[in-house]
Design a protein around this motif. Structure first.
Motif, PDB file in Angstrom:
ATOM      1  N   GLY A   1     -16.184   8.583   9.375  1.00 55.10           N
ATOM      2  CA  GLY A   1     -16.176   7.122   9.323  1.00 55.10           C
ATOM      3  C   GLY A   1     -14.782   6.533   9.180  1.00 55.10           C
ATOM      4  N   THR A   2     -14.759   5.200   9.167  1.00 56.77           N
ATOM      5  CA  THR A   2     -13.490   4.452   9.071  1.00 56.77           C
ATOM      6  C   THR A   2     -13.451   3.670   7.763  1.00 56.77           C
ATOM      7  OG1 THR A   2     -13.352   4.249  11.456  1.00 56.77           O
ATOM      8  CG2 THR A   2     -12.108   2.636  10.196  1.00 56.77           C
ATOM      9  N   TYR A   3     -12.307   3.660   7.135  1.00 60.81           N
ATOM     10  CA  TYR A   3     -12.124   2.971   5.850  1.00 60.81           C
ATOM     11  C   TYR A   3     -10.945   2.017   5.920  1.00 60.81           C
ATOM     12  CZ  TYR A   3     -15.392   6.340   3.961  1.00 60.81           C
ATOM     13  OH  TYR A   3     -16.515   7.072   3.729  1.00 60.81           O
ATOM     14  N   MET A   4     -11.043   0.977   5.090  1.00 58.25           N
ATOM     15  CA  MET A   4      -9.929   0.018   4.989  1.00 58.25           C
ATOM     16  C   MET A   4      -9.605  -0.178   3.515  1.00 58.25           C
ATOM     17  SD  MET A   4      -9.826  -3.995   6.139  1.00 58.25           S
ATOM     18  CE  MET A   4     -10.772  -4.689   4.786  1.00 58.25           C
ATOM     19  N   GLU A   5      -8.331  -0.247   3.199  1.00 56.85           N
ATOM     20  CA  GLU A   5      -7.921  -0.588   1.834  1.00 56.85           C
ATOM     21  C   GLU A   5      -6.730  -1.542   1.909  1.00 56.85           C
ATOM     22  OE1 GLU A   5      -7.219   3.510   0.621  1.00 56.85           O
ATOM     23  OE2 GLU A   5      -5.059   3.192   0.630  1.00 56.85           O
ATOM     24  N   PRO A   6      -6.502  -2.331   0.846  1.00 58.58           N
ATOM     25  CA  PRO A   6      -5.329  -3.214   0.880  1.00 58.58           C
ATOM     26  C   PRO A   6      -4.059  -2.374   0.874  1.00 58.58           C
ATOM     27  CG  PRO A   6      -6.756  -3.706  -0.997  1.00 58.58           C
ATOM     28  CD  PRO A   6      -7.245  -2.445  -0.407  1.00 58.58           C
ATOM     29  N   LEU A   7      -3.057  -2.829   1.595  1.00 58.73           N
ATOM     30  CA  LEU A   7      -1.784  -2.104   1.636  1.00 58.73           C
ATOM     31  C   LEU A   7      -1.096  -2.155   0.267  1.00 58.73           C
ATOM     32  CD1 LEU A   7      -0.388  -0.566   3.890  1.00 58.73           C
ATOM     33  CD2 LEU A   7       0.636  -2.705   4.647  1.00 58.73           C
ATOM     34  N   GLN A   8      -1.292  -3.258  -0.444  1.00 61.71           N
ATOM     35  CA  GLN A   8      -0.708  -3.420  -1.773  1.00 61.71           C
ATOM     36  C   GLN A   8      -1.792  -3.179  -2.828  1.00 61.71           C
ATOM     37  OE1 GLN A   8       2.482  -3.739  -0.362  1.00 61.71           O
ATOM     38  NE2 GLN A   8       1.860  -5.711   0.374  1.00 61.71           N
ATOM     39  N   GLY A   9      -1.412  -2.593  -3.963  1.00 60.42           N
ATOM     40  CA  GLY A   9      -2.365  -2.456  -5.060  1.00 60.42           C
ATOM     41  C   GLY A   9      -3.156  -1.169  -4.957  1.00 60.42           C
ATOM     42  N   ASN A  10      -4.135  -1.039  -5.877  1.00 62.61           N
ATOM     43  CA  ASN A  10      -4.852   0.235  -5.954  1.00 62.61           C
ATOM     44  C   ASN A  10      -6.341   0.089  -5.699  1.00 62.61           C
ATOM     45  OD1 ASN A  10      -2.586   1.827  -6.705  1.00 62.61           O
ATOM     46  ND2 ASN A  10      -2.656   0.801  -8.702  1.00 62.61           N
ATOM     47  N   SER A  11      -6.743  -0.942  -4.965  1.00 62.32           N
ATOM     48  CA  SER A  11      -8.181  -1.104  -4.728  1.00 62.32           C
ATOM     49  C   SER A  11      -8.709   0.069  -3.914  1.00 62.32           C
ATOM     50  CB  SER A  11      -8.453  -2.386  -3.954  1.00 62.32           C
ATOM     51  OG  SER A  11      -7.882  -3.461  -4.622  1.00 62.32           O
ATOM     52  N   PRO A  12      -9.954   0.503  -4.235  1.00 62.96           N
ATOM     53  CA  PRO A  12     -10.498   1.657  -3.504  1.00 62.96           C
ATOM     54  C   PRO A  12     -10.808   1.299  -2.054  1.00 62.96           C
ATOM     55  CG  PRO A  12     -12.145   0.695  -4.950  1.00 62.96           C
ATOM     56  CD  PRO A  12     -10.868  -0.031  -5.216  1.00 62.96           C
ATOM     57  N   PRO A  13     -10.811   2.304  -1.170  1.00 56.95           N
ATOM     58  CA  PRO A  13     -11.121   2.039   0.239  1.00 56.95           C
ATOM     59  C   PRO A  13     -12.573   1.626   0.425  1.00 56.95           C
ATOM     60  CG  PRO A  13     -10.382   4.326  -0.103  1.00 56.95           C
ATOM     61  CD  PRO A  13     -10.501   3.712  -1.440  1.00 56.95           C
ATOM     62  N   GLN A  14     -12.796   0.782   1.430  1.00 56.59           N
ATOM     63  CA  GLN A  14     -14.164   0.373   1.769  1.00 56.59           C
ATOM     64  C   GLN A  14     -14.484   0.856   3.168  1.00 56.59           C
ATOM     65  OE1 GLN A  14     -13.954  -3.873   1.549  1.00 56.59           O
ATOM     66  NE2 GLN A  14     -14.979  -3.894  -0.444  1.00 56.59           N
ATOM     67  N   LYS A  15     -15.722   1.359   3.341  1.00 55.69           N
ATOM     68  CA  LYS A  15     -16.126   1.799   4.681  1.00 55.69           C
ATOM     69  C   LYS A  15     -16.319   0.561   5.554  1.00 55.69           C
ATOM     70  CE  LYS A  15     -18.712   5.504   6.620  1.00 55.69           C
ATOM     71  NZ  LYS A  15     -19.431   6.696   6.408  1.00 55.69           N
ATOM     72  N   VAL A  16     -15.872   0.617   6.802  1.00 59.58           N
ATOM     73  CA  VAL A  16     -16.066  -0.539   7.691  1.00 59.58           C
ATOM     74  C   VAL A  16     -16.913  -0.123   8.897  1.00 59.58           C
ATOM     75  CG1 VAL A  16     -13.928  -1.721   7.037  1.00 59.58           C
ATOM     76  CG2 VAL A  16     -13.882  -0.130   8.949  1.00 59.58           C
TER      77      VAL A  16
END
Ligand code: A3P
Ligand code: MG
Ligand code: MG
Ligand code: MG
Length: 347
Positions: free
Chosen positions: A198-213
């Motif tokens: 699958g494909t994931y997205m996370e913010p470039l800044q900070g430590n938020s966990p990746p979300q599946k898109v």
């Protein structure tokens, strides 16, 4: 096979390259935009990003010998008169690596930077493992302060198995829908995909966990959105969109950020026909294609065939690149065929 180690290295390399590019974009002057022999623009960010990715991959993946096929070459940087530019690129690369604790104390000469860029000379092909890099994709967008991407992919036996893409100016929310401009948008996304996972997205800044898109599930073409390159309108795109009954105007953005936006459902269709018979490079599509297909989308040429990344630096494909969802693919291909016939275009 799992590609955990390769993915971690690629994410680190691309994130650092994105950091370097943001530093350059903040202060870029028109006089710092150079023109390559094919008349396309190039900046310190293109060269610096390629050096950073090359150095990080080599260090993270040693003792494996790195095979890297990347866009930039050092010919112009080695010419007399380029010394100041090369010094500034070396400083950028040094400062960027120093911002990462584990690399903080490594010395780096201009020759090390040139050699790191030159490592991108692999020829790729259908055997073995090759990294494919576009250090700044959408340099024209980068220069205007708009969309661009850092795209890195891993080819194994001619197939893309992993892709990482940073889009430093892409909003975390949709790039297509009008958002309330009274609130500051959060910009900067990192996308990654590994074959079968699958494909994931996370913010470039900070430590938020990746979300599946996932790609859009919309099948109503009247409400569909379509993407195309920024640089010049391609008449056949309008004719295809009209046949499909798409009401909205095309959204024009630079770079592989179009693939990333489609992978998370911002739009349903991305069309890429060219006017001039320009041959497509694999680095313009490798990361974007796996990010889209792992999110449930399709990437094909005008005949419906998948793109072939196994033939060196150029894509082997028939006219046109079509990126859409599985459900819409037959409808889009039908409209493409009809429009091509009307305009006497051959596959
Ligand atoms: N005349 C042309 N037709 C199609 N693609 C072109 C082109 N000239 C350059 N390109 C490629 O298109 C890429 C940008 O894609 P887009 O139009 O989607 O933003 C460029 O990547 P770089 O900016 O990395 O050089 C370049 O490789
Ligand atoms: Mg490119
Ligand atoms: Mg580029
Ligand atoms: Mg370029």
């Amino acid at each position: 096979m799992s590609y955990e180690k390769e993915l971690a290295a690629a994410k680190k390399a691309v994130s650092l390259a994105a950091r370097l590019s943001q530093e350059v974009q903040k202060t870029l002057l028109q006089s710092q935009v150079w023109t390559k022999s094919d008349r396309s623009p190039v900046t310190a960010a293109d060269y610096g990003s390629q050096a950073v990715v090359s150095l990080v991959l080599e260090r993270e993946l040693q003792p494996v010998k790195l095979s890297l096929l990347a866009e930039e070459e050092t010919g112009d940087l080695r010419k007399k008169g380029s010394e100041v530019f090369l010094e500034s690129i070396t400083k950028l690369v040094k400062d960027t690596l120093a911002s990462e604790e584990s690399y903080a104390s490594s010395p780096l000469s201009t020759e090390d930077v040139l050699n790191a860029i030159d490592r991108g000379k692999s020829e790729g092909g259908c055997r073995g493992c090759h990294w494919v890099l576009d250090p700044i994709d959408g340099t024209r967008g980068f220069v205007r302060g708009e969309q661009y991407a850092v795209g890195l992919a891993l080819l194994v036996e001619g197939k893309v198995v992993l892709g990482v893409m940073a889009c430093p100016n892409l909003p975390l929310a949709s790039v297509v829908c009008e958002t309330d401009k009274s609130f500051p948008e959060t910009l900067g996304c990192l996308f990654f995909a590994t074959t079968g996972l699958g494909t994931y997205m996370e913010p470039l800044q900070g430590n938020s966990p990746p979300q599946k898109v996932r790609v859009s599930s919309n099948e109503n073409l009247e409400e569909a959105k379509f993407l195309e390159s920024y640089h010049r309108p391609i008449p056949i795109h309008g004719s295809i969109a009209e046949k499909l009954g798409i009401k909205a105007l095309p959204v024009r953005i630079d770079s592989q950020a179009k693939y990333a936006a489609l992978s998370r459902g911002d739009a349903e269709i991305y069309l890429r026909f060219t006017l001039s018979g320009h041959r497509e490079y694999i680095w313009d599509h490798a990361a974007g294609s796996i990010i889209t297909t792992e999110a449930g989308g399709v990437v094909c040429d005008a005949t419906g065939e998948s793109l072939d990344f196994s033939n060196g630096k150029y894509l082997a494909h028939k006219t046109g690149i079509i990126v859409t969802t599985k459900k819409l693919k037959p409808l889009v291909l039908k409209a493409v065929r009809e429009s091509m016939e009307e305009e006497n275009l051959q596959f």
